[in-house]
Design a protein around this motif. Structure first.
Motif, PDB file in Angstrom:
ATOM      1  N   LYS A 209       0.925  -1.268   0.149  1.00  0.00           N
ATOM      2  CA  LYS A 209      -0.119  -0.017  -0.177  1.00  0.00           C
ATOM      3  C   LYS A 209       0.919   1.251   0.016  1.00  0.00           C
ATOM      4  O   LYS A 209       1.943   1.231   0.547  1.00  0.00           O
ATOM      5  N   LYS A 210       0.054   2.279  -0.504  1.00  0.00           N
ATOM      6  CA  LYS A 210       0.881   3.416  -0.571  1.00  0.00           C
ATOM      7  C   LYS A 210       0.604   4.546   0.826  1.00  0.00           C
ATOM      8  O   LYS A 210      -0.230   4.198   1.231  1.00  0.00           O
ATOM      9  N   THR A 211       1.752   4.619   1.377  1.00  0.00           N
ATOM     10  CA  THR A 211       1.545   5.200   2.555  1.00  0.00           C
ATOM     11  C   THR A 211       2.015   6.828   2.681  1.00  0.00           C
ATOM     12  O   THR A 211       2.901   7.123   1.837  1.00  0.00           O
ATOM     13  N   GLY A 212       1.425   7.432   3.707  1.00  0.00           N
ATOM     14  CA  GLY A 212       1.832   8.853   3.592  1.00  0.00           C
ATOM     15  C   GLY A 212       2.583   9.083   5.152  1.00  0.00           C
ATOM     16  O   GLY A 212       2.720   8.152   6.123  1.00  0.00           O
ATOM     17  N   PRO A 213       3.037  10.239   5.276  1.00  0.00           N
ATOM     18  CA  PRO A 213       3.783  10.707   6.498  1.00  0.00           C
ATOM     19  C   PRO A 213       2.939  10.552   7.785  1.00  0.00           C
ATOM     20  O   PRO A 213       3.409  10.216   8.813  1.00  0.00           O
ATOM     21  N   ARG A 214       1.559  10.596   7.681  1.00  0.00           N
ATOM     22  CA  ARG A 214       0.633  10.300   8.921  1.00  0.00           C
ATOM     23  C   ARG A 214       0.062   8.912   8.733  1.00  0.00           C
ATOM     24  O   ARG A 214      -0.968   8.825   9.507  1.00  0.00           O
ATOM     25  N   SER A 215       0.327   8.173   7.937  1.00  0.00           N
ATOM     26  CA  SER A 215      -0.055   6.842   8.230  1.00  0.00           C
ATOM     27  C   SER A 215       0.521   5.941   9.086  1.00  0.00           C
ATOM     28  O   SER A 215       1.585   6.149   9.635  1.00  0.00           O
ATOM     29  N   ASN A 216      -0.323   5.147   9.603  1.00  0.00           N
ATOM     30  CA  ASN A 216       0.007   4.077  10.448  1.00  0.00           C
ATOM     31  C   ASN A 216      -0.358   2.804  10.172  1.00  0.00           C
ATOM     32  O   ASN A 216      -1.539   2.193  10.823  1.00  0.00           O
ATOM     33  N   LEU A 217       0.064   2.031   9.065  1.00  0.00           N
ATOM     34  CA  LEU A 217      -0.058   0.968   8.386  1.00  0.00           C
ATOM     35  C   LEU A 217       0.136  -0.183   8.974  1.00  0.00           C
ATOM     36  O   LEU A 217       1.490  -0.254   9.138  1.00  0.00           O
TER      37      LEU A 217
END
Length: 676
Positions: free
Chosen positions: A430-438
């Motif tokens: 998955k594409k994650t951003g700086p505020r993601s908590n995957l």
């Protein structure tokens, strides 16, 4: 000149002459009956000018043909208006419209055609039902139609429903509960109003038969329904192939049948409040969902597939494979609220009772399920699953801000553990951003616990092509909650190379005592014991790791892989483990494997491929392992006992000579752990 004879011909016996005359009369009657089999609707008294109410004439036509059987034919371009109480069809009469022929609704009519009793042997073909802005049903089966030589609703068009508010209705309702033969609903085009204010269902089908699939829904186009595009009721099941259902404001399909097959369909919803693309609930049979495209408006929060087991019910034999499922899959076992102000009410979507108080009890279950799909966004979410296989999925797309997951196992039940669950060979990027908590895989325990869970062969982490600037590195497996029950959990042979933390949440003594962690690659920092610590307890471990791709072609004799070579001591027994990432250009070649070991060594190592799960035994001679097309993962496990000291190496090649190259990818590894 032909002379007419008043009596028998000369030379014929009287009995013979009488027989010939009787035969001639029979031929004449048969010919007349054949000619009457297809009858122009206007010859039966209908005006068909598009304005005059032809319902009385059509009712008389059905009554007259109902005794002998036949067909009412609407010629090309002819439109018969229907008003009042509409028309009641009869058995043994078919209705056929030639190109452009059909019916138009007059104001006030509730149903153009409606049965009140069971029909035998009937069909409707090629008719244009113009509802003309009237809130009416085009065809309604209120009796359970029987099968026969002509049970079909084929090639018809239904259009012209009014927009705006109003009592919901089904534009076409077909009931083949009693059908002993095939019920065919094929090649129809049904268009709703396109307005979500009207909760109309475009097509409602009640399948026939409690076993088997005698109801066939094939090649239909259904569009713009304010409610469900297709509703399937009990008791039987449908075979639904190659249908296109789009712009459905609620569910594209609402399936409550006992057993159905869905293949090659294109299903989609629209609007923020839309339901699931394919909603399955309260079934106890087999649901096969293969090769469908399931898409929706990205503003909708509903999943592509929502399988719901009601309180105390069961969803068994659910098989999802090869689907393109935007917005993910949600298997949801709901219950009833026990206690509180809403005792007995259904639990909400989050498995709670909300303002009602009380708690969820009497849950259903999912049993013997399989998932192998392309999930574009969203997650695979499973609540209260038993005997479940989640294998071979590809999960891509964007992770939301805050905590999210690609595969989530949830148990909200107190004191009732979920078990028999396998999560294997999934690819998560998955594409994650700086505020993601995957978390690639999340186990969410709300008090019920888990027993008998295997998580193996999964590849986890953002694809380099998907990760955005400043992307957060995901967690491999995250456990949330404090399980009251936790038994026999295996986490093995997963690739967590692109994660920031391999395991998080595995910290309690109870969890650690019942969790076996083995053979994983790239585990990062976390609060679980490190892989090295876990292996050190068993004995000294030697690991070899492939840091760059190796390509081989035009060879079928296994050759040593220098990067996957270990030095072993004499007179020792080792546990052998390995993980190979293979890019296979041609599935027909397979992978030839062999083990090079010191003199006097004996080995018994199983090599198992992902996907179809084929395996071979390596015990001193080369063996060829079948591989699926494309990328594959191969796990190695077994034991080796040395005689002399010396090198232990993996040998590999194409299983059969081919100019198409076979690639052993970086990240592959081989390990030997000395057993005490």
């Amino acid at each position: 000149m032909i002379r007419a004879h008043a009596g028998p011909r000369a030379g014929l016996r009287p009995q013979t002459a009488q027989l010939l005359l009787a035969c001639a009369a029979l031929v004449t009657c048969v010919g007349a009956r054949a000619a009457a089999a297809d009858t122009d609707v206007r010859e039966l008294g209908a005006v068909c000018d598009g304005r005059t109410d032809d319902a009385p004439a059509l009712r008389r036509a059905y009554e007259s043909l109902g005794q002998s059987g036949g067909a009412i034919v609407v010629p090309s371009g002819v439109r018969c208006a229907i008003g009042g109480d509409g028309v009641e069809p009869r058995s043994r009469v078919s209705l056929r419209c030639e190109s452009g022929g059909g019916f138009v609704a007059l104001p006030g009519v509730r149903a153009l055609f409606r049965t009140s009793a069971t029909l035998d042997d009937w069909s409707v073909r090629g008719c244009d039902f113009d509802l003309n802005g009237v809130a009416a049903t085009a065809w309604e089966s209120s009796g359970a139609e029987r099968g026969g030589a002509r049970w079909e609703f084929r090639g018809n068009t239904v259009r012209g429903t009014p927009p705006g508010k109003g009592d919901p209705l089904s534009l076409v309702r077909l009931d083949c509960t009693l059908a002993s033969g095939p019920c065919v609903i094929a090649d129809n085009a049904i268009f709703g109003s396109g307005s979500p204010e009207r909760r109309d269902t475009c097509l409602t089908v009640t399948p026939g038969g409690f076993i088997g699939f005698n109801t066939q829904v094939l090649g239909n186009w259904i569009q713009g329904c304010g409610g469900d595009c297709l509703e399937v009721r009990r008791p039987g099941g449908v075979t639904a192939n190659d249908n296109t259902l789009v712009r459905c404001s609620d569910n594209a399909v609402d399936d409550a049948s006992l057993n159905s097959v869905w293949t090659g369909n294109q299903l989609g919803t629209s609007g923020e409040g839309a339901g699931a693309v394919l909603s399955i609930h309260d079934t106890i049979g087999n649901q096969v969902i293969v090769g469908n495209q399931l898409t929706m408006n990205p503003r909708s929060s509903a999943p592509a597939v929502h399988a719901i087991a009601g309180a105390g019910a069961n969803v068994a034999g659910l098989y999802l494979d090869g689907n393109y499922a935007a917005r993910g899959v949600f298997l949801d076992s709901r219950g009833r609220c026990g206690g509180g102000t809403c005792d007995g009410a259904a639990c909400d979507d989050d498995g709670g009772c909300g303002a009602c108080g009380g708690h969820c009890t009497d849950f259903g279950a999912f049993d013997h399920d399989h998932l192998a799909n392309l999930i574009v966004t969203g997650e695979i979410r499973i609540e209260n699953a038993t005997n479940l296989i989640v294998q071979g999925n590809v999960v891509i797309g964007s992770a939301g801000e805050g905590p999210s997951s690609a595969i989530r196992l949830v148990n909200p039940r107190g004191g009732r553990p979920n078990g028999g669950i396998v999560v294997a060979d999934n690819q998560i990027g998955k594409k994650t951003g700086p505020r993601s908590n995957l978390a690639c895989i999340e186990i969410e325990d709300r008090g019920g616990g888990f027993a008998g869970v295997t998580i193996s062969g999964n590849t986890c982490g953002p694809d380099a092509a998907l990760a955005g600037a400043g992307a957060a590195r995901p967690t491999g497996i995250r456990l949330t909650g404090t399980p009251q029950t936790w038994r026999s959990v295996l986490i093995a042979n997963n690739n967590f190379g692109a994660t920031g933390a391999g395991l998080i949440g595995f910290s309690s003594a109870k969890v650690l005592a019942e969790t076996h962690i083995s053979g994983n690659v790239g585990i990062g920092a976390g609060d679980a014991p490190s892989l090295a610590d876990a292996l050190h307890a068993a004995g000294a471990s030697r690991v070899a790791h492939l840091h760059a791709d190796v390509v081989r072609a035009d060879g079928d004799a296994p050759a040593p892989e220098p990067a996957l070579t270990l030095s072993l001591a004499a007179q020792r027994t080792y546990a052998v483990e390995g993980f190979l990432r293979v890019r296979n250009a041609d599935a027909r070649t397979g992978l030839a494997l062999d083990l090079g070991a010191p003199a006097g060594a004996t080995a018994s190592v199983v090599a198992r491929a992902s996907g179809d799960g084929t395996s071979v035994l390596l015990n001193g001679s080369p063996a060829t392992l079948a591989l699926p097309a494309g990328d594959a993962a191969v796990s190695l496990s077994g034991t080796l006992t040395t005689g002399d000291a010396g090198p232990f190496t993996l040998r590999w090649a194409q299983g059969r000579r081919s100019p198409a190259a076979l690639t052993l990818q970086s990240g592959s590894w081989l390990r030997a752990t000395e057993l005490p």
